[in-house]
Design an enzyme around this catalytic site. Structure first.
Site, mmCIF file in Angstrom:
data_model
loop_
_atom_site.group_PDB
_atom_site.id
_atom_site.type_symbol
_atom_site.label_atom_id
_atom_site.label_comp_id
_atom_site.label_asym_id
_atom_site.label_seq_id
_atom_site.Cartn_x
_atom_site.Cartn_y
_atom_site.Cartn_z
ATOM 1 N N ASN A 7 47.244 -15.385 -9.561
ATOM 2 C CA ASN A 7 46.362 -14.752 -8.291
ATOM 3 C C ASN A 7 46.802 -13.590 -7.794
ATOM 4 O OD1 ASN A 7 44.652 -14.410 -6.138
ATOM 5 N ND2 ASN A 7 44.585 -16.569 -5.353
ATOM 6 N N ARG A 90 42.640 -15.322 -11.653
ATOM 7 C CA ARG A 90 41.557 -15.375 -10.484
ATOM 8 C C ARG A 90 41.285 -14.060 -10.545
ATOM 9 N NH1 ARG A 90 41.865 -15.364 -4.180
ATOM 10 N NH2 ARG A 90 39.801 -15.637 -3.840
ATOM 11 N N HIS A 179 34.361 -17.826 -3.051
ATOM 12 C CA HIS A 179 35.023 -19.241 -3.163
ATOM 13 C C HIS A 179 34.355 -20.068 -4.211
ATOM 14 C CE1 HIS A 179 35.819 -18.907 1.665
ATOM 15 N NE2 HIS A 179 37.030 -18.388 0.763
ATOM 16 N N LEU A 208 36.525 -24.755 4.471
ATOM 17 C CA LEU A 208 36.828 -24.249 5.652
ATOM 18 C C LEU A 208 38.344 -24.064 5.601
ATOM 19 C CD1 LEU A 208 34.864 -26.875 7.953
ATOM 20 C CD2 LEU A 208 33.961 -24.723 6.860
ATOM 21 N N ARG A 240 37.555 -13.480 10.787
ATOM 22 C CA ARG A 240 36.124 -12.520 10.443
ATOM 23 C C ARG A 240 35.081 -13.229 11.493
ATOM 24 N NH1 ARG A 240 36.908 -13.989 4.727
ATOM 25 N NH2 ARG A 240 38.632 -12.591 4.037
ATOM 26 N N GLU A 332 40.161 -29.995 4.995
ATOM 27 C CA GLU A 332 41.139 -30.971 4.600
ATOM 28 C C GLU A 332 41.858 -31.755 5.707
ATOM 29 O OE1 GLU A 332 43.411 -29.830 1.315
ATOM 30 O OE2 GLU A 332 41.579 -28.677 0.312
ATOM 31 N N GLU A 383 42.030 -24.838 -6.686
ATOM 32 C CA GLU A 383 41.694 -23.786 -7.419
ATOM 33 C C GLU A 383 42.275 -23.344 -8.585
ATOM 34 O OE1 GLU A 383 41.250 -21.864 -3.606
ATOM 35 O OE2 GLU A 383 39.338 -20.731 -4.330
#
Ligand code: ADP
Length: 397
Positions: A7, A90, A179, A208, A240, A332, A383
């Protein structure tokens, strides 16, 4: 087969080496400050975390150090490069060109480059990571896994903005969503927990984290998601702003320049801005809230309220919902946010298990009571594992 998952950001490179059969993480780490000075953090499975300063003028040196670490006779986890069967990259933005993962070819790289405009900070960095790996592992197959691909199933009514059609035709201005790897991974797992076929479920995934998005997954396909052309749209996030009246741009532009406005919307807003600059991290906001800090309380309430609004909207577009899933750092781990969000959802027939929710962190759990009409789950996202699975599947083909 071992899959190296990469990534790549503009000055960082995260990696994991995963045994694709056992799905075990053999080693992981990150190269940071690439192009500045360079720092490698490396951790083999079950071993100590090692940090070292190393000159990394470019991503090629960074990858070189990653390979050296992975093949180091003492702390490495493989004997040679031959034991890395494939690399999964990714990729942030695949535009309308990629509706699924692909084996990387010259054509693919060109098509990704054509999407640079849509993600000027991320896509070029992703491509640099691909080039650096190709330099050192020219014969290893590589796969690109896109953040946007899962959302390519959205219908035009969900992805079109209320703007002149020509901007879509000329510049591809539309909603893409992000995502995707996480929303896909988590919604698949949710179907297993529900005991239903993936293509017969109505699931809402709340990813989230620092960046946050909600996705409506209908019969295994993304039909709407809260992020748009860029990751700025939708939920209130760490820094953001999420959805705002676009006229605020003009209002602020009279006081600042455009770059200044964009910095405010991307970096100074969200729960960070709402809390008066206290923090974008929900651990700090929770502590401050519990200590009575009004702005921190408002920031968390605004965050949860916006999530609940999106859930309501997605129940409407899917004409119902089977389950709601919380994932990523906040989903989580933050029991207060989960409880706040679910406090709006009683009308759906959700019976939320408040006791079980309390203090629950990072563990796959059903958070609704056994008789609840709609189920609520916490499902940790992964991921890297999702990228490794996709990579293995494509390389095998
Ligand atoms: P990203 O991948 O977008 O950087 P993550 O999914 O890792 O983000 O989420 C990071 C965020 O998760 C942190 O900024 C923090 O707000 C939140 N988080 C992590 N651990 C906890 C915790 N124990 N309690 C509450 N929030 C947490």
């Amino acid at each position: 087969m071992n899959v190296l998952v990469i990534n790549c950001g503009s000055s960082s490179l995260k990696f994991q080496l995963i045994n694709a059969k056992s799905e075990e993480v053999l080693a992981k780490g990150i190269c940071e400050r690439i192009g500045i000075d360079g720092r490698l953090t490396y951790q083999p499975e079950g071993g100590e975390k090692e940090k070292s300063e190393k000159a990394m003028p470019t991503h090629t040196e960074a990858i070189q150090f990653v390979i050296e670490a992975l093949t180091n006779p003492e702390t490495g986890v493989v004997n040679s490069l031959d034991e890395i069967g494939a690399v999964g990259h990714r990729m942030v933005h695949g535009g309308e060109k990629f509706a699924s993962s692909v084996v990387i070819t010259d054509e693919v790289k060109k098509a990704v480059e054509e999407c640079n405009d849509l993600a000027p900070l991320h896509n070029p960095a992703n491509l640099i990571g691909v080039a650096a790996c190709e330099n050192l592992m020219p014969n290893t197959p590589m796969v690109a896994v896109f953040d946007t691909a899962f959302h390519q199933t959205m219908p035009p009514k969900a992805y079109m903005y209320g703007l002149p059609y020509e901007y879509y035709e000329k510049y591809k201005v539309r909603r893409y969503g992000f995502h995707g790897t996480s929303h896909s991974f988590v919604s698949k797992r949710a179907a297993e927990l529900l005991g239903k076929a993936y293509d017969e479920t109505k699931t809402i995934v709340c990813h989230l984290g620092n960046g946050s998005s909600v996705t409506a997954v209908l019969n295994g396909k993304s039909v709407d998601t809260s992020m748009g052309l860029t990751p700025l749209e939708g939920l209130v996030m760490g820094t953001r702003c999420g959805d705002i009246d676009p006229a605020i741009m003009e209002f602020l532009a009279h006081k600042l320049d455009v770059d200044g406005v964009m910095k405010i919307l991307n970096k100074d807003s969200g729960v960070y801005g709402l809390s008066g600059g206290l923090s974008s991290d929900f651990r700090d906001l929770t502590d401050a809230s519990l200590a009575g800090d009004k702005k921190a309380q408002i920031a968390m309430e605004v965050f949860s309220y916006r999530v609940a609004k999106y859930i309501g909207a997605y129940v409407a577009v899917m004409n119902g919902v089977d389950d709601i899933v919380f994932t990523a750092g906040i989903g989580e781990n933050d029991d207060i946010v989960r409880e706040q969000v679910c406090s709006y959802l009683g009308y759906l027939g959700i019976e939320f298990n408040t006791e079980l929710n309390k203090g629950l962190r990072g563990k796959e759990t059903e958070l609704s009571m056994p008789g609840s009409k709609v189920k609520v789950f916490v499902i940790p996202t992964n991921e890297e594992l999702a990228i490794a699975r996709e990579t293995l599947e494509l390389v095998r083909k």
